[in-house]
Design a protein around this motif. Structure first.
Motif, PDB file in Angstrom:
ATOM      1  N   ALA A  40       0.768  -1.258   0.014  1.00  0.00           N
ATOM      2  CA  ALA A  40       0.031   0.187   0.034  1.00  0.00           C
ATOM      3  C   ALA A  40       0.994   1.293  -0.098  1.00  0.00           C
ATOM      4  O   ALA A  40       0.268   2.240  -0.415  1.00  0.00           O
ATOM      5  CB  ALA A  40      -0.907   0.006   1.272  1.00  0.00           C
ATOM      6  N   THR A  41       2.077   1.170   0.290  1.00  0.00           N
ATOM      7  CA  THR A  41       3.030   2.328   0.287  1.00  0.00           C
ATOM      8  C   THR A  41       3.541   2.612  -0.909  1.00  0.00           C
ATOM      9  O   THR A  41       4.196   3.758  -0.941  1.00  0.00           O
ATOM     10  CB  THR A  41       3.977   2.068   1.689  1.00  0.00           C
ATOM     11  OG1 THR A  41       4.779   1.065   0.972  1.00  0.00           O
ATOM     12  CG2 THR A  41       3.574   1.806   3.132  1.00  0.00           C
TER      13      THR A  41
ATOM     14  N   TYR B 252       7.940   2.636 -10.334  1.00  0.00           N
ATOM     15  CA  TYR B 252       7.268   2.228  -8.803  1.00  0.00           C
ATOM     16  C   TYR B 252       7.970   2.826  -7.951  1.00  0.00           C
ATOM     17  O   TYR B 252       9.391   3.052  -8.180  1.00  0.00           O
ATOM     18  CB  TYR B 252       7.294   0.680  -8.820  1.00  0.00           C
ATOM     19  CG  TYR B 252       6.441  -0.028  -9.500  1.00  0.00           C
ATOM     20  CD1 TYR B 252       5.179  -0.539  -9.169  1.00  0.00           C
ATOM     21  CD2 TYR B 252       6.745  -0.588 -10.924  1.00  0.00           C
ATOM     22  CE1 TYR B 252       4.329  -1.292  -9.661  1.00  0.00           C
ATOM     23  CE2 TYR B 252       5.865  -1.213 -11.494  1.00  0.00           C
ATOM     24  CZ  TYR B 252       4.546  -1.698 -11.059  1.00  0.00           C
ATOM     25  OH  TYR B 252       3.920  -2.466 -11.591  1.00  0.00           O
ATOM     26  N   TYR B 253       7.334   3.867  -7.092  1.00  0.00           N
ATOM     27  CA  TYR B 253       8.069   4.676  -6.133  1.00  0.00           C
ATOM     28  C   TYR B 253       7.338   4.805  -4.835  1.00  0.00           C
ATOM     29  O   TYR B 253       6.445   4.267  -4.577  1.00  0.00           O
ATOM     30  CB  TYR B 253       8.254   5.975  -6.573  1.00  0.00           C
ATOM     31  CG  TYR B 253       7.090   6.822  -6.776  1.00  0.00           C
ATOM     32  CD1 TYR B 253       6.723   7.676  -5.917  1.00  0.00           C
ATOM     33  CD2 TYR B 253       6.225   6.584  -7.986  1.00  0.00           C
ATOM     34  CE1 TYR B 253       5.528   8.453  -5.933  1.00  0.00           C
ATOM     35  CE2 TYR B 253       5.256   7.443  -8.008  1.00  0.00           C
ATOM     36  CZ  TYR B 253       4.764   8.397  -6.954  1.00  0.00           C
ATOM     37  OH  TYR B 253       3.576   9.160  -7.067  1.00  0.00           O
ATOM     38  N   ASP B 254       8.143   4.958  -3.791  1.00  0.00           N
ATOM     39  CA  ASP B 254       7.407   5.237  -2.525  1.00  0.00           C
ATOM     40  C   ASP B 254       7.380   6.680  -2.099  1.00  0.00           C
ATOM     41  O   ASP B 254       8.242   7.664  -1.950  1.00  0.00           O
ATOM     42  CB  ASP B 254       8.741   4.681  -1.364  1.00  0.00           C
ATOM     43  CG  ASP B 254       8.129   4.966   0.084  1.00  0.00           C
ATOM     44  OD1 ASP B 254       7.200   5.617   0.177  1.00  0.00           O
ATOM     45  OD2 ASP B 254       8.998   4.470   0.929  1.00  0.00           O
ATOM     46  N   PRO B 255       6.194   7.264  -2.260  1.00  0.00           N
ATOM     47  CA  PRO B 255       5.732   8.657  -1.958  1.00  0.00           C
ATOM     48  C   PRO B 255       6.235   9.220  -0.664  1.00  0.00           C
ATOM     49  O   PRO B 255       6.351  10.356  -0.352  1.00  0.00           O
ATOM     50  CB  PRO B 255       4.285   8.495  -1.850  1.00  0.00           C
ATOM     51  CG  PRO B 255       3.796   7.218  -2.660  1.00  0.00           C
ATOM     52  CD  PRO B 255       4.831   6.140  -2.417  1.00  0.00           C
TER      53      PRO B 255
ATOM     54  N   GLY C  86      14.216   6.669  -3.636  1.00  0.00           N
ATOM     55  CA  GLY C  86      12.706   6.590  -3.424  1.00  0.00           C
ATOM     56  C   GLY C  86      12.020   5.748  -4.453  1.00  0.00           C
ATOM     57  O   GLY C  86      10.851   5.455  -4.274  1.00  0.00           O
ATOM     58  N   VAL C  87      12.833   5.457  -5.811  1.00  0.00           N
ATOM     59  CA  VAL C  87      12.313   4.702  -6.803  1.00  0.00           C
ATOM     60  C   VAL C  87      12.634   3.379  -6.459  1.00  0.00           C
ATOM     61  O   VAL C  87      13.982   3.093  -6.393  1.00  0.00           O
ATOM     62  CB  VAL C  87      12.879   5.401  -8.212  1.00  0.00           C
ATOM     63  CG1 VAL C  87      12.554   4.413  -9.478  1.00  0.00           C
ATOM     64  CG2 VAL C  87      12.163   6.650  -8.517  1.00  0.00           C
ATOM     65  N   ASP C  88      11.807   2.335  -6.701  1.00  0.00           N
ATOM     66  CA  ASP C  88      12.029   1.018  -6.527  1.00  0.00           C
ATOM     67  C   ASP C  88      12.408   0.505  -7.764  1.00  0.00           C
ATOM     68  O   ASP C  88      13.311  -0.335  -7.876  1.00  0.00           O
ATOM     69  CB  ASP C  88      10.962   0.342  -6.063  1.00  0.00           C
ATOM     70  CG  ASP C  88      10.295   0.547  -4.441  1.00  0.00           C
ATOM     71  OD1 ASP C  88      11.314   1.151  -3.864  1.00  0.00           O
ATOM     72  OD2 ASP C  88       9.212   0.356  -4.115  1.00  0.00           O
TER      73      ASP C  88
END
Length: 226
Positions: free
Chosen positions: A47-48, A106-109, A71-73
């Protein structure tokens, strides 16, 4: 030619058709080259995490750039912005499908915002050249900034207006459009720069473009990246 991987985004549902030799569960970063297909719903992803899509020329170059940002997966190469279904690399290269080479990020906000990724987009290519990026010409190499929500659209328009005045002197030709569907590219395109460091295009175009971005960008970059 490998069967294309299809990622369809409609309303709040994101359906990802991944190629993989066995079911990968919830691992959205898998970049397998085999032909067996598995289905993964975006709602099953952590969800993150969030996604964003950008078209700015050859996806070989763009993947490496975004994957270097803190922050980018991961970034997945594919096709978006067109009118046909199930596009392949060969079909897109005919410049008749309407699709552009695109990366899905795909990243982590919590670590990097959509707005910051839009700035990465503008600082990592030339948004003033219609249907061209460096030596690559055709509509499949045009500049497109995709959004998935009204909030993202507002951010995209605001950052574009700011960049157009402060950096590009009202010459930006980037399209701003909703992400209606993303089609994952054939397996051999994924992480192409990493797997083909001695390819002439990689050495002559991809790597110099990445090095120029690193000199220009003032945000946070990973000390090492895949």
């Amino acid at each position: 030619m490998k069967n294309p991987f299809v990622l369809s985004i409609q309303a709040s549902t994101l359906l990802l058709l991944l190629a993989c030799g066995a079911q990968k569960g919830n691992n959205h970063q898998a970049k397998d080259n085999s032909d067996v297909r598995a289905v993964e719903l975006a709602s099953a992803a952590p969800a993150t995490k969030a996604t964003a899509a950008f078209a700015e020329g050859c996806f070989w170059c763009v993947e490496e750039i975004f994957e270097a940002v803190v922050g980018v997966d991961s970034a997945v190469s594919g096709y978006a912005g067109g009118t046909t279904t199930d596009p392949t690399y060969d079909k897109v290269n005919t410049e008749t499908t309407g699709h552009a080479e695109t990366v899905l990020v795909y990243y982590d906000p919590a670590q990097v915002s959509y707005e910051e990724l839009v700035r990465v987009f503008y600082l990592s290519h030339d948004p003033t050249t219609p249907n061209q990026q460096g030596p690559d010409r055709g509509s499949s190499y045009r500049s497109i900034l995709f959004y998935s929500t009204p909030e993202e659209k507002q951010i995209a328009e605001r950052v574009t207006a700011d960049m157009n005045q402060s950096r590009y002197k009202n010459r930006i030709v980037t399209e701003i459009k909703p992400l209606e569907a993303f089609y994952r590219a054939e397996g051999y395109h994924q992480d192409y720069v990493i797997h083909n460091p001695n390819n002439p295009y990689v050495r002559g175009v991809s790597i110099p473009r990445f090095e120029l971005f690193k000199k220009t960008y003032t945000g946070k970059l990973k000390s090492t990246h895949p």
